[in-house]
Design a protein around this motif. Structure first.
Motif, PDB file in Angstrom:
ATOM      1  N   TYR A 316       0.814  -1.210   0.000  1.00 36.83           N
ATOM      2  CA  TYR A 316       0.000   0.000   0.000  1.00 36.83           C
ATOM      3  C   TYR A 316       0.851   1.265   0.000  1.00 36.83           C
ATOM      4  O   TYR A 316       0.339   2.360   0.254  1.00 36.83           O
ATOM      5  CB  TYR A 316      -0.958  -0.033   1.192  1.00 36.83           C
ATOM      6  N   GLY A 317       2.139   1.116  -0.313  1.00 34.62           N
ATOM      7  CA  GLY A 317       3.035   2.251  -0.345  1.00 34.62           C
ATOM      8  C   GLY A 317       3.680   2.441  -1.707  1.00 34.62           C
ATOM      9  O   GLY A 317       3.048   2.273  -2.751  1.00 34.62           O
ATOM     10  N   ASP A 318       4.953   2.758  -1.689  1.00 37.73           N
ATOM     11  CA  ASP A 318       5.725   3.055  -2.897  1.00 37.73           C
ATOM     12  C   ASP A 318       6.319   1.750  -3.423  1.00 37.73           C
ATOM     13  O   ASP A 318       7.481   1.417  -3.163  1.00 37.73           O
ATOM     14  CB  ASP A 318       6.815   4.072  -2.548  1.00 37.73           C
ATOM     15  N   PHE A 319       5.532   1.006  -4.179  1.00 43.42           N
ATOM     16  CA  PHE A 319       5.906  -0.351  -4.606  1.00 43.42           C
ATOM     17  C   PHE A 319       5.187  -0.601  -5.922  1.00 43.42           C
ATOM     18  O   PHE A 319       3.964  -0.656  -5.965  1.00 43.42           O
ATOM     19  CB  PHE A 319       5.466  -1.345  -3.530  1.00 43.42           C
ATOM     20  N   TYR A 320       5.943  -0.763  -7.026  1.00 45.88           N
ATOM     21  CA  TYR A 320       5.304  -0.806  -8.340  1.00 45.88           C
ATOM     22  C   TYR A 320       6.085  -1.728  -9.266  1.00 45.88           C
ATOM     23  O   TYR A 320       7.235  -2.080  -9.027  1.00 45.88           O
ATOM     24  CB  TYR A 320       5.258   0.619  -8.919  1.00 45.88           C
ATOM     25  N   ALA A 321       5.398  -2.103 -10.360  1.00 44.83           N
ATOM     26  CA  ALA A 321       6.021  -2.874 -11.446  1.00 44.83           C
ATOM     27  C   ALA A 321       6.682  -4.151 -10.932  1.00 44.83           C
ATOM     28  O   ALA A 321       7.768  -4.522 -11.352  1.00 44.83           O
ATOM     29  CB  ALA A 321       7.034  -2.005 -12.200  1.00 44.83           C
ATOM     30  N   SER A 322       6.008  -4.837 -10.029  1.00 44.53           N
ATOM     31  CA  SER A 322       6.580  -6.016  -9.390  1.00 44.53           C
ATOM     32  C   SER A 322       6.574  -7.221 -10.321  1.00 44.53           C
ATOM     33  O   SER A 322       5.845  -7.275 -11.308  1.00 44.53           O
ATOM     34  CB  SER A 322       5.797  -6.342  -8.122  1.00 44.53           C
TER      35      SER A 322
END
Length: 587
Positions: A316-322
């Motif tokens: 739910y934070g700064d975490f993308y394109a996993s």
């Protein structure tokens, strides 16, 4: 991903491990690649992979795999500056997911089908043990097309060189596909019917689409009659589609499932499936869990999973394109995610890099089947050093205390809280259910509550003028049911006024009325705060940039700003050693 569990190449594996271990000859860090702790101490030492060239940016969109005893990490990289552009595939390897060395870039524009950039993709291992990279290339017309690359030397466990067949591109945007938004092919899976399948992300107006393709030979691909799935949430970037074990099945529900096993219909029908999409509009990673009909090529999310941008997220934070991959060495699925910078572009240019990888996480379906659980890979514990402990310490409303005796700027903190009384929990408005982040902004760590906010102040200055809060707050829906909110609040994290400091939050699926207990694990790493609530049910990553609370001047506190007393049942904190961070391996 692999086809089959054994990785083969035992001799090559041993030689590779030796080269990366005590016998490795590692070149010194190149000029321009700053060491951890520089630039005001804001670098994430245990997280960041300093890139293998000066003025390097953008470790986003990672593509991991395991081959002959080595973990391989491919990631988008700009060798020309700390801004987005000039994208190629950088390449790093590790034996333990923690200590990394950098190789020369694996893929860069050399052909008409990728002349304007080598964008994201995935890796697949064929039945004969040959690894294949499939990636998005930008052609002379700026169209996005899908290409493959193969290792030049299969006996090289480092996979230093890659060859692009002349029959590329293998998938092009046909009529009805948006050629400017057609990217990020997934790992392929081999179904019970003997066909390979993969998914490519695209959009049609506001409709995000996971386009499904199939092939018999991994060369000629045809589009399925319908998409795997779609939703009115804008462009779907970096889709990921993979199986997960279920409780009561033939294997433990925390065990990973290799996509290669899906050729076995018994396995294919026993497992559940996860579809993750990265929403370009929100910059968050959302997922659903459901069933996949291999014959009808249909994915259907389970009813418990909202199929929209209010649904469940990895983080739910700064975490993308996993991106996840199956690790055959430990029979687990591992998740990688990218965290962007929240300071200014000027800061990025000054330090020479931007963007980091989060600590890799083991990911699996909960026993209830209602959500995914994430937890830092066990290898992270190898970095633990000096340890301190606090036990059975009461914290009354309005009180706080400092955790002393260790350096917290780079640390691993596990805390178990007990709530004395839930009677004073504030009333929960059902309208808040779809906006945890807004709720955290409204009731942040400075706003006194009934049950909470309670948790940690970290990367805090001695006068508490700078501090980042990670906390829980409990609301009640009626006399017996409660809602738990978890927040990362960086609004007072830095004196610097130009830094982007949003609150991040998610709800935690726990029966707090039954247990009156909740746990928090937080990895603190200079500019990175990764928090895992209730054993990994809710995860939040935040970037912070203190100006005063750095190095030895960073402090850790436990606080309670609610009316109800809480107790720290146990707090274990460890200083964390700095791993090998992407030093350049001599060729």
């Amino acid at each position: 991903e692999r086809r089959g569990d054994g990785d083969g190449g035992g001799g090559a594996s041993a030689r590779a491990a030796a080269m990366l271990g005590g016998g490795a000859r590692v070149a010194r860090r190149l000029p321009g690649a700053p060491v951890a702790g520089g630039q005001g101490g804001h670098h994430g030492a245990a997280h960041r992979l300093p890139l293998p060239a000066p003025q390097a940016l953008d470790q986003r969109y990672v593509r991991p795999m395991y081959y002959k005893g080595l973990y391989h990490l491919f990631y988008q990289y700009n060798p020309k500056g700390a801004v987005w552009g000039n994208i190629i595939w950088a390449h790093s390897v590790s034996t333990d997911l923690i200590h990394w060395v950098a190789l020369q870039p694996a893929i860069y524009p050399t052909k008409p089908f990728d002349v304007n950039g080598c964008w994201s993709g995935s890796a697949t291992l064929l039945p004969n043990g040959v690894p294949v990279i499939m990636y998005t290339g930008i052609d002379p017309h700026k169209n996005q097309v899908q290409n493959v690359a193969y290792p030049a030397n299969l006996s090289d466990p480092f996979l230093r060189e890659w060859v692009k067949p002349e029959y590329n591109p293998i998938i092009t945007p046909d009529h009805g596909i948006n050629a400017s938004a057609f990217r990020d092919p997934t790992t392929a899976w081999y179904g019970p019917d003997g066909h390979w399948r993969l998914v490519v992300g695209t959009k049609e107006n506001m409709r995000g689409i996971a386009v499904l393709y199939r092939s018999r030979d991994f060369k000629k691909w045809v589009k399925a009659r319908h998409s795997l799935h779609a939703g009115l949430t804008g462009m779907w970037e970096c889709p990921d589609f993979f199986p997960v074990a279920v409780a009561g099945g033939s294997r433990h529900h925390q065990s990973g499932v290799d996509t290669a096993e899906l050729h076995d219909r018994v396995v294919a029908e026993e497992v559940k499936y996860v579809l993750k999409v990265s929403l370009e509009l929100t910059r968050y990673d959302y997922y659903t869990v459901g069933t996949y009909d291999h014959d009808k090529e249909r994915y259907t999310p389970d009813p418990a999973f909202p199929d929209n941008d209010y649904g469940l997220r990895y983080d739910y934070g700064d975490f993308y394109a996993s991106k996840s991959f199956f690790d055959p060495a430990k029979k687990r699925r591992v998740l990688w995610g990218w965290a962007n910078e929240s300071d200014t572009v000027t800061d990025d240019r000054h330090k020479g890099w931007a963007g980091i990888q989060a600590i890799p996480r083991k990911i699996f379906l909960s026993r209830s089947g209602r959500q995914l659980i994430q937890w830092p890979v066990e290898e992270v514990k190898s970095l633990r050093s000096k340890h301190v402990n606090v036990s059975n310490k009461a914290v009354k409303g309005g009180e706080y205390f400092e955790v002393t005796g260790f350096k917290s700027v780079q640390s691993d903190v596990e805390t178990a809280f007990t709530i004395r009384n839930l009677d004073k929990a504030e009333k929960f408005d059902p309208a808040w259910r779809t906006d945890a982040q807004g709720l955290c902004k409204k009731f942040n760590s400075h706003v006194k509550g009934g049950v909470g906010p309670f948790g940690l102040w970290l990367l805090a200055s001695d006068d508490l003028e700078e501090r980042t809060a990670v906390f829980f707050r409990v609301f009640k829906t009626n006399d017996t049911n409660y809602v738990v909110l978890m927040c990362n609040d960086p609004t007072r994290s830095s004196y610097e006024s130009q830094i982007y400091r949003p609150t991040f939050a998610g709800f935690v699926n726990v029966d707090i009325a039954k247990t009156k207990k909740i746990a928090l694990r937080t990895l603190i790493d200079h500019s990175v705060v990764e928090s895992f609530g209730a054993g990994g049910k809710t995860c939040i990553l935040t970037r912070v940039y203190p100006r005063k609370a750095i190095g030895d001047d960073a402090h850790l506190f436990v606080f309670n700003n609610g009316e109800s007393d809480i107790k720290v049942t146990n707090l274990h904190a460890w200083e964390m050693k700095t791993p090998t961070m992407n030093k350049l391996l001599e060729q």
